[in-house]
Design an enzyme around this catalytic site. Structure first.
Site, PDB file in Angstrom:
ATOM      1  N   ASP A  16     -28.496  48.432 -43.756  1.00 56.60           N
ATOM      2  CA  ASP A  16     -28.653  49.394 -44.842  1.00 56.60           C
ATOM      3  C   ASP A  16     -27.571  48.318 -45.742  1.00 56.60           C
ATOM      4  O   ASP A  16     -26.963  46.953 -45.491  1.00 56.60           O
ATOM      5  CB  ASP A  16     -27.187  50.574 -44.761  1.00 56.60           C
ATOM      6  CG  ASP A  16     -26.971  51.336 -46.127  1.00 56.60           C
ATOM      7  OD1 ASP A  16     -28.385  50.754 -46.855  1.00 56.60           O
ATOM      8  OD2 ASP A  16     -26.738  52.476 -45.772  1.00 56.60           O
ATOM      9  N   GLU A  63     -37.145  59.662 -45.051  1.00 53.18           N
ATOM     10  CA  GLU A  63     -36.613  60.736 -46.165  1.00 53.18           C
ATOM     11  C   GLU A  63     -36.623  59.381 -47.463  1.00 53.18           C
ATOM     12  O   GLU A  63     -36.936  59.773 -48.633  1.00 53.18           O
ATOM     13  CB  GLU A  63     -35.102  61.241 -45.896  1.00 53.18           C
ATOM     14  CG  GLU A  63     -34.796  62.254 -45.601  1.00 53.18           C
ATOM     15  CD  GLU A  63     -35.172  61.782 -43.446  1.00 53.18           C
ATOM     16  OE1 GLU A  63     -35.041  60.580 -43.537  1.00 53.18           O
ATOM     17  OE2 GLU A  63     -35.443  62.838 -43.369  1.00 53.18           O
ATOM     18  N   ASN A  64     -37.149  58.066 -46.990  1.00 48.27           N
ATOM     19  CA  ASN A  64     -37.312  57.403 -48.254  1.00 48.27           C
ATOM     20  C   ASN A  64     -38.186  57.227 -48.951  1.00 48.27           C
ATOM     21  O   ASN A  64     -38.382  56.699 -49.976  1.00 48.27           O
ATOM     22  CB  ASN A  64     -37.501  55.740 -47.073  1.00 48.27           C
ATOM     23  CG  ASN A  64     -35.898  55.645 -47.544  1.00 48.27           C
ATOM     24  OD1 ASN A  64     -36.252  54.615 -46.007  1.00 48.27           O
ATOM     25  ND2 ASN A  64     -34.953  55.706 -47.353  1.00 48.27           N
ATOM     26  N   GLU A 203     -22.698  52.762 -28.038  1.00 50.21           N
ATOM     27  CA  GLU A 203     -21.513  51.772 -28.565  1.00 50.21           C
ATOM     28  C   GLU A 203     -22.009  51.886 -29.523  1.00 50.21           C
ATOM     29  O   GLU A 203     -23.484  51.019 -30.533  1.00 50.21           O
ATOM     30  CB  GLU A 203     -21.602  51.230 -28.068  1.00 50.21           C
ATOM     31  CG  GLU A 203     -21.232  51.592 -26.296  1.00 50.21           C
ATOM     32  CD  GLU A 203     -19.665  51.840 -26.309  1.00 50.21           C
ATOM     33  OE1 GLU A 203     -18.836  51.990 -27.424  1.00 50.21           O
ATOM     34  OE2 GLU A 203     -19.340  52.863 -24.918  1.00 50.21           O
TER      35      GLU A 203
HETATM   36  C1  FPP Z   1     -31.576  50.362 -46.504  1.00 51.62           C
HETATM   37  O1  FPP Z   1     -31.107  49.833 -47.776  1.00 51.62           O
HETATM   38  C2  FPP Z   1     -32.924  49.878 -46.476  1.00 51.62           C
HETATM   39  C3  FPP Z   1     -33.769  50.100 -45.813  1.00 51.62           C
HETATM   40  C4  FPP Z   1     -34.110  51.650 -46.788  1.00 51.62           C
HETATM   41  C5  FPP Z   1     -35.521  49.859 -46.174  1.00 51.62           C
HETATM   42  C6  FPP Z   1     -34.678  48.051 -45.062  1.00 51.62           C
HETATM   43  C7  FPP Z   1     -36.679  47.894 -44.928  1.00 51.62           C
HETATM   44  C8  FPP Z   1     -36.369  46.508 -44.726  1.00 51.62           C
HETATM   45  C9  FPP Z   1     -34.962  45.248 -44.930  1.00 51.62           C
HETATM   46  C10 FPP Z   1     -37.324  45.612 -44.987  1.00 51.62           C
HETATM   47  C11 FPP Z   1     -38.089  45.750 -43.119  1.00 51.62           C
HETATM   48  C12 FPP Z   1     -38.852  44.400 -42.857  1.00 51.62           C
HETATM   49  C13 FPP Z   1     -39.533  44.277 -41.878  1.00 51.62           C
HETATM   50  C14 FPP Z   1     -40.390  43.081 -41.906  1.00 51.62           C
HETATM   51  C15 FPP Z   1     -39.588  45.024 -40.592  1.00 51.62           C
HETATM   52  P1  FPP Z   1     -30.223  50.509 -49.286  1.00 51.62           P
HETATM   53  O2  FPP Z   1     -31.630  50.140 -50.096  1.00 51.62           O
HETATM   54  O3  FPP Z   1     -29.838  51.928 -48.820  1.00 51.62           O
HETATM   55  O4  FPP Z   1     -29.543  49.955 -49.531  1.00 51.62           O
HETATM   56  P2  FPP Z   1     -28.330  50.840 -50.819  1.00 51.62           P
HETATM   57  O5  FPP Z   1     -27.409  51.386 -49.634  1.00 51.62           O
HETATM   58  O6  FPP Z   1     -27.099  49.114 -50.805  1.00 51.62           O
HETATM   59  O7  FPP Z   1     -28.206  50.981 -51.608  1.00 51.62           O
END
Ligand code: FPP
Length: 238
Positions: A16, A63-64, A203
Site C-alpha cells: 500500500d 475491489e480495485n 504474525e
Molecule cells: C495500493 O496502493 C497498491 C495497489 C492497488 C497496486 C499494487 C500494484 C503494484 C505495486 C504493481 C504490481 C506489479 C507486479 C509486477 C506484481 P494505493 O494505490 O492504494 O496507494 P494509496 O493508498 O497511497 O492511494
C-alpha cells in the site's frame, strides 16, 4: 541455537501507499504503481537471498476495478509487462510463479501470458512467487466452496468428508504453506480481504513506509519483529 534468527517460510505483503508516494512528488498515481512494480522485483530478490521460500503480493483486488479506468489500465499494463518479460529472469533465479485470484475476468492476452509463465516456471525449485490479481479472499472462498459442492453433487464426496484441509487445498494457494508473516506498508492497519483463511495464525506487521520506498532493510525489520513474537497457535508456551 537460541540466538539464531528464524526466517519465515512464507511472507505475504499488502503493497500500500503507491498513490500517496506519487502525489507527494507531484506525479500521477500511476507513477507510484510503476515504481511499486520495480520494488516488487527488488524485494523478490531480497526475499530469496534471505531464505524466504514463498513470497505473495497483493497486486490487484476484486475491489480495485472501481478505480478510474486509466488507473486500472495502467495497473493491468504493468502486470502484462511483468508476465511477458520476466520469464528469462525467473529461469535464471529459479523462481516459480503462481497467480492467485479469478483470472477469467482478465483480458485474454494477460490470461495467456499468465498461463505461459506459470507453466514455464512450474518445475523451478527456488522461491515461490504468488501474485494476487483480481483477488479477494471472500471470492476465493466462494470459488472453493463451489468446487467442493460440485464434487458433492457428482457424488464424489460426502458432505461429512468436508474438513479444513479440503477447504485449504481448494483455495488458490492450495499446496502452499500458510503465511507466517503478513506485512502491510503505507500506514494503514487492515487486512483488506487478503488471505483471510490463510493468515489465521500469521504474525501481522504494519509499517508507515510507502511501498515504492520499501527496502531490504524494511523487510529485515519485519523479520526481526517476527522473531520477537511468540507463536502459540492458540496453545500455551511450554
Ligand atoms: C495500493 O496502493 C497498491 C495497489 C492497488 C497496486 C499494487 C500494484 C503494484 C505495486 C504493481 C504490481 C506489479 C507486479 C509486477 C506484481 P494505493 O494505490 O492504494 O496507494 P494509496 O493508498 O497511497 O492511494
Amino acid at each position: 541455537m537460541e540466538n539464531e534468527r528464524r526466517i519465515p517460510v512464507h511472507v505475504a505483503i499488502i503493497m500500500d501507499g503507491n498513490g500517496r508516494w506519487a502525489k507527494k512528488r507531484g506525479l500521477p498515481r500511476t507513477a507510484g504503481h510503476a515504481q511499486g512494480a520495480r520494488t516488487v522485483e527488488r524485494i523478490l530478490e531480497d526475499a530469496d537471498h534471505m531464505g524466504i521460500r514463498f513470497l505473495t503480493v497483493y497486486a490487484f483486488s476484486t475491489e480495485n476495478w472501481t478505480r478510474p479506468d486509466s488507473e486500472v489500465k495502467a495497473l493491468m499494463n504493468l502486470l502484462r509487462t511483468y508476465m511477458k518479460t520476466s520469464l528469462a529472469k525467473c529461469a535464471k533465479n529459479n523462481v516459480r510463479i503462481r497467480v492467485l485470484g479469478d483470472k477469467t475476468k482478465l483480458d485474454k492476452d494477460l490470461q495467456d501470458a499468465i498461463a505461459n509463465l506459470e507453466m514455464e516456471t512450474t518445475n523451478n525449485t527456488g522461491i515461490g512467487f504468488q501474485i494476487a490479481i483480481n483477488y479477494g479472499s471472500r471470492d476465493e472462498i466462494v470459488r472453493a466452496v463451489r468446487r467442493i459442492s460440485e464434487n458433492v453433487r457428482k457424488g464424489l464426496i460426502d458432505p461429512e468428508e468436508i474438513n479444513e484441509n479440503m477447504i485449504t487445498n481448494n483455495l488458490d494457494t492450495g499446496g502452499i504453506p500458510a503465511p507466517d508473516l503478513l506485512i502491510r506498508t503505507g500506514g494503514e492497519q487492515r487486512i483488506s480481504n487478503f488471505l483471510l483463511w490463510q493468515t489465521a495464525y500469521a504474525e501481522l506487521y504494519f509499517c508507515d513506509v510507502a511501498w515504492p520506498d520499501f527496502t531490504k532493510d524494511d523487510l529485515e525489520k519485519a523479520v526481526d519483529a517476527f522473531n520477537g513474537r511468540e507463536r502459540r497457535y492458540g496453545g500455551l508456551i511450554s
